[in-house]
Design a protein around this motif. Structure first.
Motif, short mmCIF file in Angstrom:
data_model
loop_
_atom_site.label_atom_id
_atom_site.label_comp_id
_atom_site.label_asym_id
_atom_site.label_seq_id
_atom_site.Cartn_x
_atom_site.Cartn_y
_atom_site.Cartn_z
N ALA A 122 -18.75 0.37 -13.01
CA ALA A 122 -18.08 -0.11 -11.84
C ALA A 122 -18.66 0.50 -10.51
N VAL A 123 -18.66 -0.48 -9.63
CA VAL A 123 -19.10 -0.17 -8.28
C VAL A 123 -18.13 -0.58 -7.19
N GLN A 124 -17.75 0.21 -6.43
CA GLN A 124 -16.85 0.01 -5.15
C GLN A 124 -17.62 0.12 -3.91
N LEU A 125 -17.52 -1.15 -3.25
CA LEU A 125 -18.34 -1.00 -1.73
C LEU A 125 -17.33 -1.32 -0.79
N THR A 126 -17.49 -0.59 0.24
CA THR A 126 -16.89 -0.86 1.64
C THR A 126 -17.58 -1.19 2.78
N PRO A 127 -17.34 -2.00 3.77
CA PRO A 127 -18.09 -2.13 4.83
C PRO A 127 -18.39 -0.93 5.76
N GLU A 128 -17.48 0.17 5.74
CA GLU A 128 -17.64 1.25 6.36
C GLU A 128 -18.47 2.33 5.76
N HIS A 129 -18.66 2.29 4.56
CA HIS A 129 -19.35 3.02 3.78
C HIS A 129 -20.86 2.39 3.34
N ASN A 130 -20.73 1.03 3.32
CA ASN A 130 -22.07 0.48 2.59
C ASN A 130 -22.18 -0.45 3.52
N PRO A 131 -22.64 -0.57 4.64
CA PRO A 131 -22.84 -1.47 5.65
C PRO A 131 -24.15 -2.22 5.45
N ILE A 132 -25.17 -1.55 4.97
CA ILE A 132 -26.62 -2.18 4.90
C ILE A 132 -26.58 -2.95 3.35
N GLU A 133 -25.86 -2.39 2.27
CA GLU A 133 -25.86 -3.31 1.00
C GLU A 133 -24.84 -4.49 1.37
N LEU A 134 -23.84 -4.41 2.03
CA LEU A 134 -22.87 -5.57 2.29
C LEU A 134 -23.66 -6.49 3.42
N SER A 135 -24.59 -6.21 4.14
CA SER A 135 -25.13 -6.93 5.24
C SER A 135 -26.05 -7.98 4.27
N ARG A 136 -26.41 -7.80 2.95
CA ARG A 136 -27.08 -8.51 2.29
C ARG A 136 -26.29 -9.64 1.27
N ILE A 137 -25.01 -9.11 1.21
CA ILE A 137 -24.10 -10.10 0.53
C ILE A 137 -23.05 -10.87 1.38
N SER A 138 -22.96 -11.88 1.14
CA SER A 138 -22.20 -12.63 2.07
C SER A 138 -20.66 -12.46 1.74
N VAL A 139 -19.81 -11.76 2.41
CA VAL A 139 -18.37 -11.49 2.06
C VAL A 139 -17.62 -12.06 3.38
N ASP A 140 -16.95 -12.95 3.02
CA ASP A 140 -15.76 -13.48 3.97
C ASP A 140 -14.35 -13.25 3.78
N VAL A 141 -14.00 -12.64 2.41
CA VAL A 141 -12.77 -12.34 2.09
C VAL A 141 -12.60 -10.82 1.36
N TYR A 142 -11.76 -10.20 1.58
CA TYR A 142 -11.36 -8.97 1.02
C TYR A 142 -9.90 -9.16 0.14
N PRO A 143 -10.06 -8.79 -0.96
CA PRO A 143 -11.19 -8.30 -1.86
C PRO A 143 -12.29 -9.38 -2.46
#
Length: 154
Positions: A99-120
């Motif tokens: 299980a991996v939990q990512l947030t834009p506040e703590h994981n901005p670099i990882e999430l810049s590579r993943i297109s996330v337009d909806v949370y969750p």
């Protein structure tokens, strides 16, 4: 004097009509679901960065379930309080997945590579790093089980 007579009249009404007043002791309030969640240790061991989760996935051969959440997202909170605390989901994720939990506040670099337009957003990825399925938005336990099945089909 009038106040005393009024009180006596009220008492006389209760006595004459055999009305009794039950004395109820105050009970402490029951803890809320949020309070219980804070007391209970998390059943799923979450990695909070993609690199450590991926290393563990490769080491164990288990697929990753990646939950992308935001602190200001009520649907994310609903999944944290309900879906991820569902006993079947906890047991299954704990034994079959990393299980991996990512947030834009703590994981901005990882999430810049993943297109996330909806949370969750919830992703399923193989140990080789390939994302094989994803779901946008709130997922109740039954739908999350369906998503997890995608990774465990033979």
């Amino acid at each position: 004097m009038t106040r005393f007579v009024g009180s006596m009249a009220l008492i006389a009404i209760f006595v004459a009509n055999d009305w009794s007043v039950d004395v109820v002791q105050a009970q402490p309030p029951l803890p809320t679901q949020a309070a219980l969640m804070q007391l209970a240790p998390p059943a799923i061991a979450w990695h909070h960065d993609l690199a450590s989760g991926w290393r563990e996935s490769k080491r164990t051969g288990r697929p990753m379930v990646i939950f992308i959440t935001s602190p200001r997202c009520r649907y994310c909170d609903a999944m944290k309080a309900g879906t991820w605390r569902d006993v079947g989901i906890e047991n299954r994720v704990g034994s079959e997945f990393i299980a991996v939990q990512l947030t834009p506040e703590h994981n901005p670099i990882e999430l810049s590579r993943i297109s996330v337009d909806v949370y969750p957003t919830t992703l399923i990825a193989l140990p080789q790093g390939k994302v094989i399925d994803h779901r946008k938005g709130f997922q109740p336990p039954a739908l999350l089980h369906n998503l997890l099945n995608r990774a465990t089909r033979g």
